[in-house]
Design a protein around this motif. Structure first.
Motif, short mmCIF file in Angstrom:
data_model
loop_
_atom_site.label_atom_id
_atom_site.label_comp_id
_atom_site.label_asym_id
_atom_site.label_seq_id
_atom_site.Cartn_x
_atom_site.Cartn_y
_atom_site.Cartn_z
N VAL A 145 0.84 -1.20 0.00
CA VAL A 145 0.00 0.00 0.00
C VAL A 145 0.88 1.25 0.00
O VAL A 145 0.62 2.23 -0.71
CB VAL A 145 -0.93 0.00 1.23
CG1 VAL A 145 -1.71 1.30 1.31
CG2 VAL A 145 -1.87 -1.18 1.17
N PHE A 146 1.94 1.20 0.80
CA PHE A 146 2.92 2.27 0.89
C PHE A 146 3.49 2.60 -0.49
O PHE A 146 3.52 3.75 -0.93
CB PHE A 146 4.01 1.76 1.84
CG PHE A 146 5.06 2.75 2.24
CD1 PHE A 146 4.84 4.11 2.18
CD2 PHE A 146 6.28 2.28 2.73
CE1 PHE A 146 5.83 5.00 2.59
CE2 PHE A 146 7.26 3.17 3.14
CZ PHE A 146 7.04 4.52 3.05
N GLY A 147 3.88 1.59 -1.21
CA GLY A 147 4.48 1.81 -2.54
C GLY A 147 3.44 2.09 -3.61
O GLY A 147 3.77 2.59 -4.68
N GLY A 148 2.18 1.77 -3.34
CA GLY A 148 1.13 1.95 -4.35
C GLY A 148 0.64 0.59 -4.78
O GLY A 148 1.28 -0.06 -5.62
N ILE A 149 -0.48 0.13 -4.23
CA ILE A 149 -0.89 -1.25 -4.50
C ILE A 149 -1.26 -1.42 -5.97
O ILE A 149 -1.84 -0.54 -6.58
CB ILE A 149 -2.02 -1.71 -3.55
CG1 ILE A 149 -2.19 -3.22 -3.64
CG2 ILE A 149 -3.32 -0.98 -3.80
CD1 ILE A 149 -2.46 -3.88 -2.33
N GLY A 150 -0.83 -2.54 -6.53
CA GLY A 150 -1.04 -2.78 -7.95
C GLY A 150 0.22 -2.51 -8.76
O GLY A 150 0.32 -2.90 -9.91
N SER A 151 1.20 -1.84 -8.14
CA SER A 151 2.41 -1.47 -8.88
C SER A 151 3.58 -2.36 -8.47
O SER A 151 3.89 -2.49 -7.28
CB SER A 151 2.72 0.00 -8.60
OG SER A 151 4.10 0.26 -8.73
N ILE A 152 4.25 -2.97 -9.44
CA ILE A 152 5.37 -3.87 -9.12
C ILE A 152 6.58 -3.09 -8.58
O ILE A 152 7.11 -3.45 -7.52
CB ILE A 152 5.71 -4.75 -10.34
CG1 ILE A 152 4.58 -5.76 -10.55
CG2 ILE A 152 7.03 -5.49 -10.13
CD1 ILE A 152 4.77 -6.68 -11.72
N PRO A 153 7.01 -2.02 -9.23
CA PRO A 153 8.12 -1.26 -8.63
C PRO A 153 7.72 -0.67 -7.27
O PRO A 153 8.57 -0.52 -6.38
CB PRO A 153 8.41 -0.14 -9.63
CG PRO A 153 7.50 -0.32 -10.76
CD PRO A 153 6.64 -1.50 -10.55
N GLY A 154 6.43 -0.35 -7.12
CA GLY A 154 5.93 0.17 -5.85
C GLY A 154 6.15 -0.83 -4.73
O GLY A 154 6.52 -0.46 -3.61
N ALA A 155 5.94 -2.12 -5.02
CA ALA A 155 6.13 -3.15 -4.00
C ALA A 155 7.59 -3.20 -3.58
O ALA A 155 7.91 -3.36 -2.40
CB ALA A 155 5.68 -4.51 -4.54
N LEU A 156 8.49 -3.05 -4.53
CA LEU A 156 9.93 -3.08 -4.22
C LEU A 156 10.29 -1.89 -3.32
O LEU A 156 10.87 -2.06 -2.25
CB LEU A 156 10.75 -3.03 -5.51
CG LEU A 156 12.26 -2.92 -5.29
CD1 LEU A 156 12.81 -4.23 -4.75
CD2 LEU A 156 12.98 -2.54 -6.57
#
Lengths: 233, 294
Positions: free
Chosen positions: B233-244
């Motif tokens: 959620v912090f990185g932006g849920i749905g986004s792969i680079p966001g998860a990293l």
């Protein structure tokens, strides 16, 4: 080619499509016209399997589609350009076209792509662009190009003129006529009855989920009822 | 300075594990538009599988990992088929509650099967380490493997979703399932593949997590699961680079908060950061603004 027999479609308890039957013969342009909410899009979605009719049947090339899942219908040669275009906005133009060819063998991809780019040079210019950044007219071209990538025998177009300027509407209809000349059978749903009737071989008029009138494009364009209701005459 | 570096490396390592777990959350959310709260417990199952393979059957750790990946992949597919697929048309609240139910089911099943006594997870890397600055900075091989695994997974997933036919079909499904079906894409199969990938990643994360924090109990997966969800959620849920980015940042924040502020408060600080980020950027760091269609 396409035979829709007495379909009845419901949204929950709302009876949206009532005993609708119509046919599309090979080589024709057939149009369904009618006001907003008459059920035009619902009918196309039922044909392409996104919605199911409670009774009645949809036959395409003599095969019953009633129990064929939506994702298997396109490979039978039936492509649907949905209302609102529904291109993949976050993907590039070329990736959208790649998805259009999802069911086709990889060997014919390059040739199909070249065909679509020849028909829509704008798409070639913008092939690396994210589809969401295209203008409305370009998005409609992309939606049509994407459908053509599946080599359809019947192309169903849902409101291709929606939201476009008169010049673009004319362009889109020119393309439809060209596709038709090239041998594609077309089922066209339109609110712009005048344009639709001008290109159609035959037409059906839909009113609150029922077909109330049918005839050739020219007949209906001359009919007083139609003039009053849809053509502003 | 050396201590700072040490904490930083530990943070990145822990964050890499969060990132790998967060990828599972974010991919499943992207495609199936649901939060799979049982994801953390799949991690735990993966860790137990590897534990028994290595400790009880004496298999090589790599073989243990492969076994864990296989079983978790299968588990992910089965969970989706049995628990979530029948709810495809249901409200998202029903799906969410089911996911929590699956989570409890897995935890309790693990407790029945393997008891709640902690198992000591073996050190798969034999305690090997690199010592720098006259031995004042120690980097274990486990840490290096964890960070490398995270980088490799990110690269492979980015290539997969960007270049392959199946990967593009997944992106198409995540944008518009109806339109994807009109292209001839089998949406159910795509969702199934997504669960398989997410669960395979969970198995890898479980093994890496337990090599770093070796006490294995049936609830081992729940806290890292929640933190990885936070990271997604912090990185932006749905986004792969966001998860990293979310995962690594969360790991660093957690370790630094524990080292410089208070060990007891480190979790609270992690979640506090999440709240602040969501207040400022409700879609997360790399999340896309969701616009209503007209």
């Amino acid at each position: 080619m396409l035979k829709v027999n007495n379909i009845n479609v419901y949204y929950g308890s709302i009876h949206a499509i009532k005993d609708v039957s119509f046919e599309v013969h090979p080589g024709e342009i057939v149009t369904l016209i009618g006001a907003n909410g008459a059920g035009k899009s619902t009918i196309l979605q039922t044909v392409s399997g996104l919605l199911r009719s409670k009774t009645g049947s949809v036959e395409f090339l003599d095969q019953d589609l009633s129990n064929v899942p939506a994702h298997k219908i396109v490979s039978q040669g039936l492509a649907h350009v949905p209302e609102g275009r529904r291109i993949f906005l976050q993907m590039t133009v070329e990736d959208n076209l790649t998805m259009g060819a999802f069911t086709r063998p990889g060997s014919e991809f390059d040739a199909s792509l070249a065909d679509v780019y020849e028909r829509f040079p704008r798409l070639k210019e913008r092939r690396k662009q994210i589809a969401g950044t295209l203008s409305g007219g370009e998005q409609q071209m992309l939606a049509m190009g994407r459908a053509l990538m599946s080599h359809p025998r019947l192309l169903m177009l849902d409101e291709p003129s929606m939201g476009l300027s008169p010049i673009l509407v004319q362009q889109i209809f020119d393309i439809i006529t060209e596709l038709h000349k090239a041998g594609t059978t077309i089922l066209l749903v339109e609110q712009n009855a005048q344009m639709a009737l001008s290109v159609a071989d035959r037409a059906y008029v839909l009113e609150s989920g029922k077909i109330v009138l049918s005839g050739t494009g020219a007949e209906l364009a001359e009919s007083d009822e139609i003039k009053k209701a849809y053509l502003g005459g | 300075m050396i201590t700072f570096l040490n904490h930083l490396i530990n943070g990145i390592s822990l964050g890499s594990i969060y990132a790998i777990i967060a990828l599972g959350y974010t991919m499943v959310y992207g495609i199936a538009k649901m939060l799979n709260f049982a994801h953390g417990d799949v991690i735990m199952v993966g860790a137990y599988v590897c534990f028994f393979a290595v400790s009880s059957f004496g298999l090589h750790p790599v073989l243990g990992l492969v076994l864990a990946i296989l079983i978790c992949t299968l588990l992910g597919i089965v969970i989706e088929k049995l628990a979530y697929k029948p709810l495809r048309q249901a409200t998202s609240l029903a799906v969410l509650i089911t996911a929590i139910g699956v989570s409890y089911f897995l935890q309790n099943a693990a407790q029945l099967l393997w008891t709640s006594n902690p198992k000591m997870f073996p050190d798969l890397f034999g305690g090997a380490a690199i010592r720098l600055f006259d031995g004042r900075l120690t980097i274990t091989v486990g840490t290096l493997v964890t960070i490398a695994a995270c980088i490799i997974i990110m690269v492979v997933l980015t290539l997969f979703t960007g270049k392959t036919r199946m990967g593009k079909a997944m992106r198409a499904c995540s944008e518009d399932k109806g339109a994807a079906q009109l292209m001839g894409i089998n949406v159910n199969r795509t969702i199934s593949v997504t669960f398989a990938i997410g669960s395979a990643l969970a198995a890898i994360a479980g093994v890496l997590l337990c090599s770093a924090y070796p006490s294995l109990v049936p609830t081992t997966g729940s806290m890292p699961g929640i933190k990885a969800f936070t990271a997604a959620v912090f990185g932006g849920i749905g986004s792969i680079p966001g998860a990293l980015i979310g995962g690594v940042l969360l790991g660093i924040i957690e370790i630094f908060a524990g080292a410089y502020i208070s060990t007891q408060l480190s979790n609270a600080i992690v979640f506090l950061v999440l709240i602040v980020v969501l207040l400022v950027r409700p879609t997360g760091l790399l999340g896309k603004q969701i616009r209503e269609k007209v």
